[in-house]
Scaffold this active site. Structure first.
Site, mmCIF file in Angstrom:
data_model
loop_
_atom_site.group_PDB
_atom_site.id
_atom_site.type_symbol
_atom_site.label_atom_id
_atom_site.label_comp_id
_atom_site.label_asym_id
_atom_site.label_seq_id
_atom_site.Cartn_x
_atom_site.Cartn_y
_atom_site.Cartn_z
ATOM 1 N N GLU A 36 2.791 -7.382 0.232
ATOM 2 C CA GLU A 36 2.222 -6.400 0.666
ATOM 3 C C GLU A 36 1.930 -6.208 2.159
ATOM 4 O O GLU A 36 1.962 -7.236 2.942
ATOM 5 C CB GLU A 36 0.631 -6.563 0.096
ATOM 6 C CG GLU A 36 0.540 -6.397 -1.513
ATOM 7 C CD GLU A 36 -0.781 -7.055 -2.085
ATOM 8 O OE1 GLU A 36 -1.610 -7.503 -1.324
ATOM 9 O OE2 GLU A 36 -1.112 -6.799 -3.285
ATOM 10 N N LYS A 77 -0.085 -5.740 5.439
ATOM 11 C CA LYS A 77 -1.362 -6.221 5.852
ATOM 12 C C LYS A 77 -1.845 -5.288 6.896
ATOM 13 O O LYS A 77 -1.100 -4.978 8.020
ATOM 14 C CB LYS A 77 -1.122 -7.595 6.234
ATOM 15 C CG LYS A 77 -2.214 -8.026 7.156
ATOM 16 C CD LYS A 77 -1.742 -9.592 7.400
ATOM 17 C CE LYS A 77 -1.614 -9.751 8.954
ATOM 18 N NZ LYS A 77 -2.888 -10.573 9.494
ATOM 19 N N ARG A 79 -12.270 -6.496 5.199
ATOM 20 C CA ARG A 79 -12.145 -6.721 3.852
ATOM 21 C C ARG A 79 -13.526 -6.192 2.922
ATOM 22 O O ARG A 79 -14.355 -6.439 3.665
ATOM 23 C CB ARG A 79 -12.208 -8.561 3.591
ATOM 24 C CG ARG A 79 -11.628 -8.797 2.312
ATOM 25 C CD ARG A 79 -10.171 -8.718 1.995
ATOM 26 N NE ARG A 79 -9.811 -9.258 0.652
ATOM 27 C CZ ARG A 79 -9.467 -10.509 0.479
ATOM 28 N NH1 ARG A 79 -9.452 -11.380 1.562
ATOM 29 N NH2 ARG A 79 -9.293 -10.830 -0.571
ATOM 30 N N GLU A 124 -9.145 -3.635 1.614
ATOM 31 C CA GLU A 124 -9.446 -3.427 2.773
ATOM 32 C C GLU A 124 -9.813 -2.201 3.325
ATOM 33 O O GLU A 124 -8.883 -1.322 3.109
ATOM 34 C CB GLU A 124 -8.176 -4.079 3.722
ATOM 35 C CG GLU A 124 -8.451 -4.038 5.253
ATOM 36 C CD GLU A 124 -8.303 -5.693 5.619
ATOM 37 O OE1 GLU A 124 -8.706 -6.427 4.750
ATOM 38 O OE2 GLU A 124 -8.361 -6.010 6.665
ATOM 39 N N PHE A 138 -6.221 -3.891 -3.276
ATOM 40 C CA PHE A 138 -4.921 -4.706 -3.849
ATOM 41 C C PHE A 138 -5.180 -5.464 -4.831
ATOM 42 O O PHE A 138 -4.429 -6.351 -5.094
ATOM 43 C CB PHE A 138 -4.426 -5.558 -2.477
ATOM 44 C CG PHE A 138 -5.168 -6.055 -1.584
ATOM 45 C CD1 PHE A 138 -5.984 -7.229 -2.087
ATOM 46 C CD2 PHE A 138 -5.605 -5.560 -0.487
ATOM 47 C CE1 PHE A 138 -6.825 -7.783 -1.247
ATOM 48 C CE2 PHE A 138 -6.624 -6.035 0.464
ATOM 49 C CZ PHE A 138 -7.066 -7.353 -0.045
#
Ligand code: MN
Length: 746
Positions: A236, A238, A243, A286, A327
């Site tokens: 994935e 970032k 978060r 996030e 995610f």
């Protein structure tokens, strides 16, 4: 005192409909301040799209029976209806039978609008020009009042302006809600992908169990240095952000930070979509604020997070909305899914959260971590998170998640944040249900030849196997001729937002535009056909590739004859070749598709653009010195006289040449065609190379004569040294003299 919402309230009973009733508050705003807009798709007696613009404390509203269109040729009727309360912009749901407007409503798009000029004056005058910045609708639009009225209601037309990157033919908008991700039909039926995902989780054996706050703690990644490929891993992107764990319970959303603080009030634009999800869930993701370049802007996020007054937060949520990339999934519909493998959890998650909007599913690529890392680096993103596809969700740090930051050019890794992630378009797996439709295929694009748009699209699809090697990873510039070669045309570098997900792009800073532009990258025949269907006739390519934009693969000398005889072009091309041979450099010719020839020298990424231009200039000047009566490097037309212009200025960052096999917008539909040197003779007739014969020729030739330019890596240092010696010995004096004459000749 009459209120602009009187008419709205008169039609509705607050006891019988879930719609809001809100007060009309007149705030003091700059006239051109960004304001809220919303488009709601509404399955009332007749399906329509409600187009609403916030102004003066209410939502001015129009019902658009056919919905907005990105095609400037479409004039969409928009019937003026009663103002709605501002809170209505968050309304999605079912208006029960028997009520005014009974039926399902989804938030089809939402974002900020900004009037061009005084909006009150515009409305009074009957012409309102404005910019939209939504998830689906962008760019400049106009509402124009017509003379017609319908049942006492004023009629307007909703028009998309030409000439921005979001204008284009067709109806390519996604139809689902930007809040819940649901289709109108799913909402009306009370059953959709999300409900099916709950049943699927049950079938997979997820136990029914409520997760307490203590249970729902975040899983963390371990740092890891180098990117890698690996089966059984999901990769994935970032992003730099915060978060957040989000809980949706009985139509209420709670956002919790890593430290367990409640952040719900900070991001109302994220809480609202979570509330509209049809089932309860706990998700992990996030939050970022995307900058104008589409990259997360950590400073903007920090500024957002410091706001305390609800009015400031509400304003910021419209002007600089946050995006929550989700995610992972911990709970779904009362089931604890933490023990399911990550790949299963993400499959369920993909059915729960939207792909578009303030809350978005964060996709991944399978196994190919190094490709993604390259992509992430090219886009200036923070890094990649590798995750074991079979791992359960466990609180705390785990080696099942690895945090792989992008190395900065100073050798240091970018700051390590927690896993964050939307997968950029570029990295999305390229297998979605693709469908490249040819629209208006019958349109004649080359009137003298009877060649239609469908013919051109079909040509590009067929020539793709030969053309794609030259396009791979190269930023493209399109020239679009929506009405064929006799109509208007325009360049396009910036890929429109409504491109299909599988179209790859690369983001490049444009000093001219003063912003970043997403350039198309074409990987396959579908992509090529899709680009052609935009109305593209010629495609121009960069000499360098995404990932190494500063390092060109070739140096080009463009021989442009204007009025000079073509046999002079041939003589000069052969002189360039002879010079290159003398220097130990390979060279390859192609027709430009106009009147001239391109001679390309492979560089193998060894030079900068500036050095490539110097090489081109030295080659051009040496040949000019050799054939001064027919060749010139003088740029100004009068100074060229009847001579062929040797143009080395097409070497440079962002400079392009017509791609091999590109069609040119001239009668006969000529094609830029790779040649063998044995064909570059006085008998060469470049007008013979057209769309009709190009494919047959490419197939007949055993190998593409130009292809070696992509892989050649000659000894350039040796070549430049030989060139220096040669020019010092003889040519330089003449070259300088002729250059001087070239500049002063009138
Ligand atoms: Mn309506």
């Amino acid at each position: 005192m009459p209120d602009r919402l009187d008419s709205y309230r008169a039609k509705r009973d607050p006891g019988r409909t879930p719609e809001p009733f809100g007060p009309a508050e007149e705030g003091v705003r700059a006239l051109d301040a960004p304001r809220l807009f919303v488009v709601q798709k509404h399955a009332a007696r007749r399906l329509h799209w409600d187009f609403r613009l916030e102004l003066g404390g209410t939502l001015r509203s129009w019902a658009v029976p056919k919905g907005p269109s990105a095609d400037p040729a479409d004039k969409r009727m928009a019937v003026e209806v009663e103002d709605h309360p501002v809170e209505y912009a968050g309304f999605e749901g079912l208006i029960p039978a028997g009520n005014y407007g009974a039926g399902a409503v989804i938030v089809w798009d939402r974002g900020a609008w900004r009037p061009v000029g005084d909006p009150y004056e515009g409305l009074a005058r009957g012409k309102l020009v404005f910019q939209l910045s939504g998830y689906k609708l962008h760019g400049e639009w106009t509402l124009v009042r017509t003379r017609m009225a319908q049942g006492g209601k004023q009629q307007w037309l909703l028009l998309k302006h030409r000439g921005d990157a979001w204008a284009g033919p067709g109806r390519p908008f996604a139809e689902e809600s930007v809040l819940s991700g649901r289709l109108l039909e799913e909402l009306a039926a009370g059953e959709g992908r999300a409900e099916r995902a709950v049943r699927e989780a049950e079938r997979l054996g997820a136990p029914r169990r409520a997760l307490s706050r203590g249970d729902a703690r975040l899983m963390r990644a371990e740092p890891r240095g180098a990117p890698f490929d690996g089966e059984g891993w999901l990769f994935e992107v970032k992003y730099d952000g915060y978060r957040l764990l989000a809980r949706r319970e009985g139509a209420r959303a709670t956002l919790l930070t890593l430290r367990g603080e409640d952040a719900t009030a900070l991001y109302p634009e994220i809480a609202r979509p979570l509330e509209t999800l049809p089932v309860d869930a706990i998700v992990d993701g996030e939050v970022v604020v995307l900058g104008p370049d589409g990259r997360p802007d950590l400073d903007a996020l920090e500024a957002r997070s410091r706001l305390a007054r609800p009015a400031d937060v509400a304003r910021a949520a419209i002007e600089r909305p946050a995006t929550y990339f989700v995610f992972d999934l911990l709970a779904l519909g009362g089931l604890d899914v933490r023990a399911l493998p990550l790949a299963e959890r993400k499959r369920l998650l993909a059915d729960l959260v939207p792909r578009l909007g303030a809350v978005r599913y964060a996709d991944h690529v399978e196994a190919r971590g190094e490709d993604l890392q390259r992509e992430v680096r090219a886009r200036g993103l923070a890094g990649v998170v590798a995750k074991r596809a079979d791992a359960p969700y466990r609180a705390g740090r785990s080696s099942a998640w690895l945090d792989i930051p992008v190395e900065r050019s100073d050798g240091h890794a970018a700051a390590t944040h927690d896993a964050s992630p939307p997968v950029p378009r570029a990295a999305r797996p390229a297998r979605p249900a693709r469908e490249v439709k040819v629209t208006n295929g019958e349109k004649v694009w080359f009137p003298a030849d009877g060649i239609t748009k469908a013919d051109v699209v079909a040509y590009y699809r067929a020539i793709a196997p030969f053309m794609l090697p030259y396009l791979k990873d190269r930023p493209l510039v399109l020239t679009r001729y929506p009405d064929g070669i006799d109509g208007k045309s325009f360049f396009q570098k910036d890929a429109p937002r409504w491109r299909p997900e599988w179209m790859r792009t690369v983001r490049i800073r444009s000093e001219d535009a003063g912003r970043d532009l997403d350039h198309f990258l074409v990987d396959d025949a579908d992509g090529l056909a899709w680009i052609a269907n935009l109305g593209t006739i010629p495609l121009h390519v960069w000499s360098s590739r995404a990932g190494a934009l500063e390092r060109p693969d070739w140096c080009v000398v463009d021989l442009d004859p204007k009025e000079a005889p073509f046999e002079h072009v041939v003589r000069i091309a052969r002189a360039v070749r002879a010079l290159c041979e003398e220097l130990g450099l390979p060279s390859y010719p192609k027709t430009t598709g106009q009147k001239g020839l391109h001679v390309l020298v492979p560089l193998g990424g060894q030079l900068t653009h500036a050095q490539s231009r110097t090489l081109g200039e030295l080659l051009a000047r040496a040949v000019e010195a050799e054939l001064p009566e027919i060749a010139t490097t003088a740029r100004a037309l009068p100074a060229r006289g009847e001579r062929v212009y040797l143009d080395y200025l097409q070497n440079g960052y962002g400079k392009t040449i017509a791609a091999p096999y590109a069609v040119r917008p001239r009668p006969g539909a000529p094609v830029s065609t790779p040649l063998r040197w044995s064909e570059v003779t006085a008998r060469l007739d470049s007008s013979r190379f057209t769309i009709r014969g190009a494919l047959g020729r490419a197939r007949r030739l055993r190998s593409d004569p130009l292809l070696p330019v992509l892989s050649g890596k000659p000894d350039l240092m040796a070549a430049l040294e030989r060139l220096r010696v040669r020019m010092a010995a003889s040519g330089a004096g003449r070259a300088r003299k002729s250059a001087r004459e070239g500049r002063t000749t009138r």
